[in-house]
Write a protein that holds these residues in place. Structure first.
Motif, mmCIF file in Angstrom:
data_model
loop_
_atom_site.group_PDB
_atom_site.id
_atom_site.type_symbol
_atom_site.label_atom_id
_atom_site.label_comp_id
_atom_site.label_asym_id
_atom_site.label_seq_id
_atom_site.Cartn_x
_atom_site.Cartn_y
_atom_site.Cartn_z
ATOM 1 N N MET A 1 -42.227 52.655 31.034
ATOM 2 C CA MET A 1 -43.190 52.592 32.197
ATOM 3 C C MET A 1 -42.431 54.550 32.787
ATOM 4 O O MET A 1 -41.626 54.307 33.572
ATOM 5 C CB MET A 1 -42.708 51.445 33.364
ATOM 6 C CG MET A 1 -43.518 51.256 34.117
ATOM 7 S SD MET A 1 -43.502 50.795 35.458
ATOM 8 C CE MET A 1 -42.447 49.363 35.104
ATOM 9 N N MET A 2 -43.813 55.069 33.289
ATOM 10 C CA MET A 2 -43.762 56.549 33.708
ATOM 11 C C MET A 2 -43.791 56.283 35.145
ATOM 12 O O MET A 2 -45.446 55.482 35.844
ATOM 13 C CB MET A 2 -44.942 56.641 33.273
ATOM 14 C CG MET A 2 -44.835 58.458 33.275
ATOM 15 S SD MET A 2 -43.316 59.731 32.933
ATOM 16 C CE MET A 2 -43.754 60.386 33.804
ATOM 17 N N ILE A 3 -43.565 56.376 36.199
ATOM 18 C CA ILE A 3 -43.511 56.171 37.194
ATOM 19 C C ILE A 3 -42.923 57.944 38.423
ATOM 20 O O ILE A 3 -41.680 58.641 37.612
ATOM 21 C CB ILE A 3 -42.192 55.187 37.484
ATOM 22 C CG1 ILE A 3 -42.752 54.164 37.683
ATOM 23 C CG2 ILE A 3 -42.133 55.619 39.717
ATOM 24 C CD1 ILE A 3 -41.330 52.927 38.057
ATOM 25 N N GLU A 4 -43.109 57.839 38.743
ATOM 26 C CA GLU A 4 -43.639 59.017 39.699
ATOM 27 C C GLU A 4 -44.676 59.142 41.350
ATOM 28 O O GLU A 4 -45.026 58.951 41.543
ATOM 29 C CB GLU A 4 -43.996 60.163 38.881
ATOM 30 C CG GLU A 4 -44.169 61.560 39.220
ATOM 31 C CD GLU A 4 -45.317 62.809 38.346
ATOM 32 O OE1 GLU A 4 -45.263 63.548 38.213
ATOM 33 O OE2 GLU A 4 -45.674 62.183 37.493
ATOM 34 N N TYR A 54 -48.172 61.230 49.884
ATOM 35 C CA TYR A 54 -47.146 61.733 48.737
ATOM 36 C C TYR A 54 -47.698 60.187 47.984
ATOM 37 O O TYR A 54 -47.643 59.200 49.309
ATOM 38 C CB TYR A 54 -45.886 61.540 48.512
ATOM 39 C CG TYR A 54 -44.978 62.722 49.109
ATOM 40 C CD1 TYR A 54 -44.555 63.619 48.380
ATOM 41 C CD2 TYR A 54 -45.118 62.889 50.779
ATOM 42 C CE1 TYR A 54 -44.555 64.976 48.778
ATOM 43 C CE2 TYR A 54 -44.771 63.939 51.366
ATOM 44 C CZ TYR A 54 -44.497 65.677 50.135
ATOM 45 O OH TYR A 54 -43.349 66.593 50.536
ATOM 46 N N LYS A 55 -48.171 60.566 46.790
ATOM 47 C CA LYS A 55 -48.689 59.116 46.023
ATOM 48 C C LYS A 55 -47.754 58.678 44.847
ATOM 49 O O LYS A 55 -46.501 59.042 44.340
ATOM 50 C CB LYS A 55 -49.997 59.196 45.295
ATOM 51 C CG LYS A 55 -49.750 60.325 44.815
ATOM 52 C CD LYS A 55 -51.102 60.879 43.864
ATOM 53 C CE LYS A 55 -50.861 61.688 43.787
ATOM 54 N NZ LYS A 55 -51.962 62.658 42.765
ATOM 55 N N LEU A 56 -47.669 57.491 44.631
ATOM 56 C CA LEU A 56 -46.376 57.000 43.654
ATOM 57 C C LEU A 56 -47.682 56.415 42.711
ATOM 58 O O LEU A 56 -48.419 55.997 42.505
ATOM 59 C CB LEU A 56 -46.058 55.414 44.208
ATOM 60 C CG LEU A 56 -45.723 54.649 42.969
ATOM 61 C CD1 LEU A 56 -44.408 55.426 42.388
ATOM 62 C CD2 LEU A 56 -45.031 53.662 43.573
ATOM 63 N N ILE A 57 -47.329 57.136 41.412
ATOM 64 C CA ILE A 57 -47.830 56.987 39.578
ATOM 65 C C ILE A 57 -47.436 55.974 39.447
ATOM 66 O O ILE A 57 -46.256 56.162 38.538
ATOM 67 C CB ILE A 57 -48.729 59.063 39.539
ATOM 68 C CG1 ILE A 57 -49.466 59.500 40.745
ATOM 69 C CG2 ILE A 57 -49.134 58.221 38.459
ATOM 70 C CD1 ILE A 57 -49.454 60.938 40.228
ATOM 71 N N ILE A 58 -47.854 54.967 38.593
ATOM 72 C CA ILE A 58 -47.180 54.479 37.531
ATOM 73 C C ILE A 58 -47.918 54.462 36.459
ATOM 74 O O ILE A 58 -49.310 53.564 36.331
ATOM 75 C CB ILE A 58 -46.788 52.932 37.792
ATOM 76 C CG1 ILE A 58 -46.104 53.393 39.313
ATOM 77 C CG2 ILE A 58 -46.109 51.789 36.762
ATOM 78 C CD1 ILE A 58 -45.692 51.585 39.627
ATOM 79 N N VAL A 63 -50.465 54.203 42.679
ATOM 80 C CA VAL A 63 -50.906 52.384 42.851
ATOM 81 C C VAL A 63 -50.098 52.378 44.483
ATOM 82 O O VAL A 63 -50.073 50.964 45.262
ATOM 83 C CB VAL A 63 -48.880 51.823 42.083
ATOM 84 C CG1 VAL A 63 -50.303 51.481 40.767
ATOM 85 C CG2 VAL A 63 -48.008 52.157 42.354
ATOM 86 N N ALA A 64 -49.684 53.385 44.948
ATOM 87 C CA ALA A 64 -49.443 53.161 47.125
ATOM 88 C C ALA A 64 -49.150 54.709 46.854
ATOM 89 O O ALA A 64 -49.417 55.612 45.957
ATOM 90 C CB ALA A 64 -47.753 52.791 46.364
ATOM 91 N N TYR A 65 -49.406 55.027 48.715
ATOM 92 C CA TYR A 65 -49.032 56.499 49.032
ATOM 93 C C TYR A 65 -47.577 56.375 50.165
ATOM 94 O O TYR A 65 -47.980 54.936 51.136
ATOM 95 C CB TYR A 65 -50.075 57.154 49.188
ATOM 96 C CG TYR A 65 -50.531 56.443 50.160
ATOM 97 C CD1 TYR A 65 -51.127 56.669 50.796
ATOM 98 C CD2 TYR A 65 -51.261 55.019 50.228
ATOM 99 C CE1 TYR A 65 -51.841 56.832 52.384
ATOM 100 C CE2 TYR A 65 -52.879 54.933 51.428
ATOM 101 C CZ TYR A 65 -52.130 55.508 52.271
ATOM 102 O OH TYR A 65 -53.324 55.442 53.745
ATOM 103 N N TYR A 66 -47.269 57.283 50.945
ATOM 104 C CA TYR A 66 -46.851 57.583 52.519
ATOM 105 C C TYR A 66 -47.567 58.356 53.032
ATOM 106 O O TYR A 66 -47.810 59.321 52.168
ATOM 107 C CB TYR A 66 -45.751 57.280 52.112
ATOM 108 C CG TYR A 66 -44.999 57.733 51.342
ATOM 109 C CD1 TYR A 66 -44.652 59.290 52.316
ATOM 110 C CD2 TYR A 66 -44.170 58.001 50.792
ATOM 111 C CE1 TYR A 66 -43.469 59.942 51.923
ATOM 112 C CE2 TYR A 66 -43.273 58.472 49.876
ATOM 113 C CZ TYR A 66 -43.157 59.727 50.818
ATOM 114 O OH TYR A 66 -41.860 61.016 50.531
ATOM 115 N N SER A 67 -47.682 58.203 54.761
ATOM 116 C CA SER A 67 -48.239 59.460 55.151
ATOM 117 C C SER A 67 -47.498 59.800 55.920
ATOM 118 O O SER A 67 -46.594 59.377 56.706
ATOM 119 C CB SER A 67 -49.354 60.209 54.916
ATOM 120 O OG SER A 67 -49.812 58.877 56.330
#
Length: 151
Positions: A1-4, A54-58, A63-67
């Motif tokens: 799984m690629m998480i970034e 900032y975004k969470l990429i899987i 799939v998620a983010y914060y600001s």
């Protein structure tokens, strides 16, 4: 799984808005309430340009983010942290919070402030945030905890 976790681009605004609205609805708010909040829950290209997002990429999907943004010299406000409903409970919120807090610790900021959804208060408390007040909302007898973390 690629998480970034990476900085969001202005063209991500539709996906981030979709995550925000679906994640908020996850907590059982009425369709009518969700319509009332629609503008508040919309992430625009301008918002992404003017704030730290900032975004969470899987596996190549967001799939998620914060600001967040600076509110005064030594304080930042966590403005949003949303995880798509199908990914809630998988540790991605914790992953984002840890990334966010690490970023802020590297800055000059000495405190983080946020207005939590009542459903998320315990989540933020698990990171050391404490309730320092509350603000009323458009829903009768519903208050948002104002929370703070001193670094």
């Amino acid at each position: 799984m690629m998480i970034e976790i990476t900085k969001a681009n202005t063209h991500d605004y539709r996906v981030l808005t979709d995550i925000t609205k679906k994640s908020k609805a996850y907590w059982g708010y009425s369709d009518e309430q969700m319509r009332k909040w629609s503008d508040l829950l919309t992430i625009t290209e301008e918002y992404i340009q003017n704030n730290e997002v900032y975004k969470l990429i899987i596996n190549q999907s967001i799939v998620a983010y914060y600001s967040y943004f600076e509110i005064e010299k030594n304080s930042v406000r966590l403005d949003n942290l949303f995880v798509s409903p199908e990914n809630i409970g998988k540790g991605y919120g914790k992953l984002l919070m840890n990334d966010f807090i690490l970023k802020i610790k590297k800055s000059e900021a000495q405190r983080i402030i946020l207005d939590a959804d009542p459903n998320a208060q315990k989540f933020y408390e698990s990171f050391g945030f404490v309730k320092i007040g509350e603000i009323g909302t458009s829903i009768k007898d519903r208050f948002l905890p104002i929370m703070e973390l001193k670094l």
